[in-house]
Design a protein around this motif. Structure first.
Motif, short mmCIF file in Angstrom:
data_model
loop_
_atom_site.label_atom_id
_atom_site.label_comp_id
_atom_site.label_asym_id
_atom_site.label_seq_id
_atom_site.Cartn_x
_atom_site.Cartn_y
_atom_site.Cartn_z
N ARG A 187 0.82 4.10 -2.92
CA ARG A 187 0.84 5.53 -2.54
C ARG A 187 1.73 6.40 -3.00
O ARG A 187 1.50 7.50 -2.93
CB ARG A 187 0.33 5.72 -1.15
N ALA A 199 -4.47 3.52 2.93
CA ALA A 199 -5.68 2.65 2.46
C ALA A 199 -6.81 3.44 2.56
O ALA A 199 -7.12 4.33 3.43
CB ALA A 199 -5.79 1.28 3.10
N VAL A 225 -7.51 1.78 -2.48
CA VAL A 225 -6.94 0.68 -1.96
C VAL A 225 -7.71 0.21 -0.71
O VAL A 225 -8.19 0.88 0.17
CB VAL A 225 -5.36 0.48 -1.35
N CYS A 280 0.81 -1.25 0.03
CA CYS A 280 -0.07 -0.01 0.08
C CYS A 280 0.83 1.24 0.18
O CYS A 280 0.60 2.07 -0.70
CB CYS A 280 -1.05 -0.11 1.21
#
Length: 231
Positions: free
Chosen positions: A70, A97, A77, A66
């Protein structure tokens, strides 16, 4: 129709869940490791709408995947975790997320969550008011172009962060409660998890505040919620 990337190392679960999601109208690609997921995204990103990301993966775990996503991408996500531990959830949300779902996952529940998130992602441009610019300190937010700059440099926000800032900008000087934000930004009712709000505010502050630890633009009103400063 949406296209999802399901990242799950349990082959049986991945097959069961992907088959169910396809039956509910989604196209699904499957990756069985964090490294595999990053390779798939690098190859197919333009057609992938959302990532369903298991936390417990061999090699690179879901949190690290993640964070790597990002670093250069705003794709939604959703973490899939077998653990409901508050620390794990907060780490995932603060890592970028947009949401999380605790396993075992009911496909129709996951389908509803995915559709809600994609509706948010696709909605800001349609819901934004006609050409309106907010200027707060050196932060400028054009709600027509959905463009944010700070000191003249563009600030890249995820769709959740963008909607959150838009909500605050439309109610400058007003205190917005976590439950109000869950309803307006996440489309969740009273049962929503307020940690979604806290994590998103923390990420937003990191991008718009000079000193996120001592915020001047987006302040906390203890016991009530958050408030964006007036110009």
């Amino acid at each position: 129709m949406s296209r999802l990337l399901l990242v799950e190392d349990d082959v049986v679960l991945a097959e069961t869940l992907s088959r169910a999601l396809r039956g509910l109208g989604h196209e699904v690609d499957v990756a069985t490791s964090g490294e595999h997921a990053l390779e798939v995204l690098a190859d197919r990103r333009p057609v992938v709408d959302l990532v369903l990301l298991d936390v417990m993966l061999p090699g690179i775990d879901g949190f690290e995947v993640c964070r790597r996503i990002r670093a250069h991408d705003t794709i939604p996500v959703v973490l899939l975790t077998a653990r409901g531990d508050a620390f794990d959830i907060v780490v995932g949300l603060e890592g970028g997320a947009d949401d999380y779902v605790v396993k075992p996952v009911e496909p129709r529940v996951l389908d509803a969550r995915v559709k809600t998130i994609l509706r948010r992602v696709r909605g800001p441009a349609e819901q934004a008011p006609a050409s309106k610019t907010h200027l707060i300190g050196d932060l400028e937010f054009d709600t027509d172009a959905l463009r944010v700059t700070k000191g003249g440099a563009e600030v890249y926000l995820t769709s959740t962060e963008l909607r959150l800032l838009l909500e605050f900008a439309d109610h400058r000087g007003q205190v917005l409660s976590r439950q109000t934000l869950l309803k307006r930004v996440w489309d969740y009712g009273y049962a929503g998890d307020s940690r979604l709000v806290d994590a998103a505010v923390s990420r937003l502050r990191a991008k718009i505040e000079a000193d996120p630890g001592n915020p001047l633009l987006l302040s906390t009103v203890r016991g009530f919620g958050y408030r964006l400063a007036k110009p």
